[in-house]
Write a protein that holds these residues in place. Structure first.
Motif, PDB file in Angstrom:
ATOM      1  N   ALA A  39       0.991  -0.925   0.111  1.00 29.90           N
ATOM      2  CA  ALA A  39       0.276  -0.211   0.413  1.00 29.90           C
ATOM      3  C   ALA A  39       0.601   0.731  -0.236  1.00 29.90           C
ATOM      4  O   ALA A  39       2.251   1.277  -0.052  1.00 29.90           O
ATOM      5  CB  ALA A  39      -1.065   0.243   0.858  1.00 29.90           C
ATOM      6  N   ARG A  40       0.416   2.380  -0.582  1.00 27.97           N
ATOM      7  CA  ARG A  40       1.109   3.515  -0.607  1.00 27.97           C
ATOM      8  C   ARG A  40       0.176   4.800  -1.000  1.00 27.97           C
ATOM      9  O   ARG A  40      -0.531   4.652  -1.316  1.00 27.97           O
ATOM     10  CB  ARG A  40       1.898   3.598  -1.038  1.00 27.97           C
ATOM     11  CG  ARG A  40       2.126   3.804  -2.763  1.00 27.97           C
ATOM     12  CD  ARG A  40       3.306   4.135  -4.077  1.00 27.97           C
ATOM     13  NE  ARG A  40       3.447   5.077  -3.571  1.00 27.97           N
ATOM     14  CZ  ARG A  40       4.534   5.426  -4.267  1.00 27.97           C
ATOM     15  NH1 ARG A  40       5.603   4.963  -4.249  1.00 27.97           N
ATOM     16  NH2 ARG A  40       5.017   6.960  -4.624  1.00 27.97           N
ATOM     17  N   GLN A  41       0.416   5.919  -0.440  1.00 24.28           N
ATOM     18  CA  GLN A  41      -0.349   7.302  -0.287  1.00 24.28           C
ATOM     19  C   GLN A  41      -0.047   7.825  -1.805  1.00 24.28           C
ATOM     20  O   GLN A  41       0.631   8.104  -2.437  1.00 24.28           O
ATOM     21  CB  GLN A  41      -0.300   7.970   0.000  1.00 24.28           C
ATOM     22  CG  GLN A  41      -1.113   9.666   0.535  1.00 24.28           C
ATOM     23  CD  GLN A  41      -2.528   8.927   0.462  1.00 24.28           C
ATOM     24  OE1 GLN A  41      -2.804   8.392   1.538  1.00 24.28           O
ATOM     25  NE2 GLN A  41      -3.460   9.255   0.468  1.00 24.28           N
ATOM     26  N   GLY A  42      -0.973   8.045  -2.299  1.00 24.90           N
ATOM     27  CA  GLY A  42      -0.029   8.236  -4.145  1.00 24.90           C
ATOM     28  C   GLY A  42       0.193   7.171  -5.523  1.00 24.90           C
ATOM     29  O   GLY A  42       0.120   6.166  -4.546  1.00 24.90           O
ATOM     30  N   LEU A  43       1.157   7.431  -6.522  1.00 29.20           N
ATOM     31  CA  LEU A  43       1.847   6.917  -7.130  1.00 29.20           C
ATOM     32  C   LEU A  43       2.437   6.657  -7.599  1.00 29.20           C
ATOM     33  O   LEU A  43       3.441   8.247  -7.231  1.00 29.20           O
ATOM     34  CB  LEU A  43       1.082   5.976  -8.143  1.00 29.20           C
ATOM     35  CG  LEU A  43      -0.655   5.865  -7.861  1.00 29.20           C
ATOM     36  CD1 LEU A  43      -1.330   5.153  -9.097  1.00 29.20           C
ATOM     37  CD2 LEU A  43      -0.986   3.962  -7.650  1.00 29.20           C
ATOM     38  N   ASP A  44       3.771   6.266  -7.633  1.00 31.56           N
ATOM     39  CA  ASP A  44       5.336   6.328  -7.948  1.00 31.56           C
ATOM     40  C   ASP A  44       4.781   7.290  -9.541  1.00 31.56           C
ATOM     41  O   ASP A  44       4.302   7.232 -10.124  1.00 31.56           O
ATOM     42  CB  ASP A  44       6.283   5.486  -8.208  1.00 31.56           C
ATOM     43  CG  ASP A  44       6.058   4.281  -8.546  1.00 31.56           C
ATOM     44  OD1 ASP A  44       5.321   4.267 -10.197  1.00 31.56           O
ATOM     45  OD2 ASP A  44       6.843   3.026  -8.931  1.00 31.56           O
ATOM     46  N   GLY A  45       6.102   7.208 -10.194  1.00 36.38           N
ATOM     47  CA  GLY A  45       6.120   7.738 -11.686  1.00 36.38           C
ATOM     48  C   GLY A  45       6.001   6.481 -12.577  1.00 36.38           C
ATOM     49  O   GLY A  45       5.956   7.691 -13.453  1.00 36.38           O
ATOM     50  N   PHE A  46       5.716   6.123 -12.100  1.00 39.51           N
ATOM     51  CA  PHE A  46       5.245   4.913 -12.926  1.00 39.51           C
ATOM     52  C   PHE A  46       4.395   4.888 -13.396  1.00 39.51           C
ATOM     53  O   PHE A  46       3.601   3.463 -14.164  1.00 39.51           O
ATOM     54  CB  PHE A  46       5.811   3.876 -13.683  1.00 39.51           C
ATOM     55  CG  PHE A  46       7.751   3.650 -13.877  1.00 39.51           C
ATOM     56  CD1 PHE A  46       8.359   4.317 -14.476  1.00 39.51           C
ATOM     57  CD2 PHE A  46       8.412   4.213 -12.657  1.00 39.51           C
ATOM     58  CE1 PHE A  46       9.549   4.736 -15.242  1.00 39.51           C
ATOM     59  CE2 PHE A  46       9.817   4.276 -12.917  1.00 39.51           C
ATOM     60  CZ  PHE A  46      10.302   4.416 -14.100  1.00 39.51           C
ATOM     61  N   ASP A  47       3.366   5.599 -11.665  1.00 36.44           N
ATOM     62  CA  ASP A  47       1.733   5.423 -11.519  1.00 36.44           C
ATOM     63  C   ASP A  47       1.754   3.737 -11.067  1.00 36.44           C
ATOM     64  O   ASP A  47       0.527   3.208 -11.199  1.00 36.44           O
ATOM     65  CB  ASP A  47       0.674   5.303 -12.998  1.00 36.44           C
ATOM     66  CG  ASP A  47       0.808   7.040 -13.302  1.00 36.44           C
ATOM     67  OD1 ASP A  47       0.584   7.848 -12.642  1.00 36.44           O
ATOM     68  OD2 ASP A  47       0.617   6.931 -14.499  1.00 36.44           O
ATOM     69  N   VAL A  48       2.439   2.772 -10.473  1.00 40.25           N
ATOM     70  CA  VAL A  48       2.004   2.075  -9.483  1.00 40.25           C
ATOM     71  C   VAL A  48       2.772   2.429  -8.604  1.00 40.25           C
ATOM     72  O   VAL A  48       2.693   3.444  -7.445  1.00 40.25           O
ATOM     73  CB  VAL A  48       3.435   0.606 -10.153  1.00 40.25           C
ATOM     74  CG1 VAL A  48       2.732   0.667 -11.756  1.00 40.25           C
ATOM     75  CG2 VAL A  48       4.618   1.685  -9.779  1.00 40.25           C
ATOM     76  N   VAL A  49       2.574   1.422  -7.518  1.00 43.99           N
ATOM     77  CA  VAL A  49       2.391   1.308  -6.002  1.00 43.99           C
ATOM     78  C   VAL A  49       3.839   0.948  -5.559  1.00 43.99           C
ATOM     79  O   VAL A  49       4.618   1.429  -5.305  1.00 43.99           O
ATOM     80  CB  VAL A  49       1.264   0.036  -5.255  1.00 43.99           C
ATOM     81  CG1 VAL A  49       1.648  -0.103  -3.900  1.00 43.99           C
ATOM     82  CG2 VAL A  49      -0.085   0.985  -5.702  1.00 43.99           C
ATOM     83  N   VAL A  50       4.062  -0.521  -5.962  1.00 51.20           N
ATOM     84  CA  VAL A  50       5.386  -1.052  -6.298  1.00 51.20           C
ATOM     85  C   VAL A  50       5.924  -1.570  -7.589  1.00 51.20           C
ATOM     86  O   VAL A  50       4.965  -1.870  -8.987  1.00 51.20           O
ATOM     87  CB  VAL A  50       5.548  -1.761  -4.607  1.00 51.20           C
ATOM     88  CG1 VAL A  50       5.576  -1.555  -3.888  1.00 51.20           C
ATOM     89  CG2 VAL A  50       4.311  -3.111  -5.151  1.00 51.20           C
ATOM     90  N   ASP A  51       7.467  -2.264  -7.899  1.00 49.07           N
ATOM     91  CA  ASP A  51       7.605  -2.749  -9.671  1.00 49.07           C
ATOM     92  C   ASP A  51       7.353  -4.889  -8.551  1.00 49.07           C
ATOM     93  O   ASP A  51       8.165  -4.711  -7.728  1.00 49.07           O
ATOM     94  CB  ASP A  51       8.828  -2.618  -9.003  1.00 49.07           C
ATOM     95  CG  ASP A  51       9.499  -3.177 -10.636  1.00 49.07           C
ATOM     96  OD1 ASP A  51       8.284  -4.120 -10.912  1.00 49.07           O
ATOM     97  OD2 ASP A  51      10.437  -2.779 -11.164  1.00 49.07           O
ATOM     98  N   PHE A  52       5.911  -4.438  -9.490  1.00 48.57           N
ATOM     99  CA  PHE A  52       6.220  -6.416  -9.437  1.00 48.57           C
ATOM    100  C   PHE A  52       6.648  -6.779  -9.457  1.00 48.57           C
ATOM    101  O   PHE A  52       6.955  -8.109  -9.325  1.00 48.57           O
ATOM    102  CB  PHE A  52       4.792  -5.798 -10.204  1.00 48.57           C
ATOM    103  CG  PHE A  52       3.145  -5.814  -9.690  1.00 48.57           C
ATOM    104  CD1 PHE A  52       2.734  -6.460  -8.639  1.00 48.57           C
ATOM    105  CD2 PHE A  52       2.373  -5.594 -10.414  1.00 48.57           C
ATOM    106  CE1 PHE A  52       1.907  -5.104  -8.381  1.00 48.57           C
ATOM    107  CE2 PHE A  52       1.516  -4.510 -10.476  1.00 48.57           C
ATOM    108  CZ  PHE A  52       0.383  -4.592  -8.686  1.00 48.57           C
ATOM    109  N   ARG A  53       7.591  -6.814 -10.753  1.00 47.35           N
ATOM    110  CA  ARG A  53       8.940  -8.227 -10.565  1.00 47.35           C
ATOM    111  C   ARG A  53       9.785  -7.615  -9.602  1.00 47.35           C
ATOM    112  O   ARG A  53      10.419  -8.700  -9.432  1.00 47.35           O
ATOM    113  CB  ARG A  53       9.338  -7.618 -12.351  1.00 47.35           C
ATOM    114  CG  ARG A  53       8.622  -7.236 -12.968  1.00 47.35           C
ATOM    115  CD  ARG A  53       9.337  -6.843 -14.326  1.00 47.35           C
ATOM    116  NE  ARG A  53       9.579  -5.488 -13.854  1.00 47.35           N
ATOM    117  CZ  ARG A  53       9.774  -4.234 -14.584  1.00 47.35           C
ATOM    118  NH1 ARG A  53      10.465  -4.487 -15.996  1.00 47.35           N
ATOM    119  NH2 ARG A  53       9.991  -3.324 -14.174  1.00 47.35           N
TER     120      ARG A  53
END
Length: 117
Positions: A39-53
């Protein structure tokens, strides 16, 4: 219009896991779906929560030595201990400002047990 940085986002990754528990003189095999929720507030620069890979690779490393094993040989006495171990192992692989929210185990009958960070 609400800006994405004001919203709370969650993302989950799942993997299968087959393990064996010993309870007294009884053996129990379980097939689980392991779900890791971030979870996180907002998204990162790639519009994701975390890098799934990255999260999937961390999960694969944590689950590989458990696959098909008798967990009491690894010091784990049940599903709760298993979920707690995975929570502890995977937390460092979720970079801030995201966080590991929970690890859940769902068995073949749909029963779900989760531990939250």
């Amino acid at each position: 219009m609400v800006h994405a940085s004001a919203l709370h986002f969650e993302a989950a990754v799942t993997r299968p896991l087959s393990v064996v528990f010993r309870s007294g003189d009884r053996w129990e095999g379980h097939d689980y779906t392991v779900e890791v929720v971030t979870a996180r507030q907002g998204l990162d620069g790639f519009d994701v929560v975390v890098d799934f890979r990255d999260l999937e690779a961390a999960m694969d490393r944590s689950l590989a030595p458990l696959q098909g094993r008798l967990l009491s040989e690894l010091g784990l006495d049940g599903p709760l201990a298993l979920a707690q171990r995975l929570l502890k192992e995977l937390t460092p692989f979720v970079p801030a400002p995201a966080r590991l929210k929970e690890v859940a185990l769902t068995d073949g009958t749909g029963r779900r047990m989760a531990v939250q960070a």
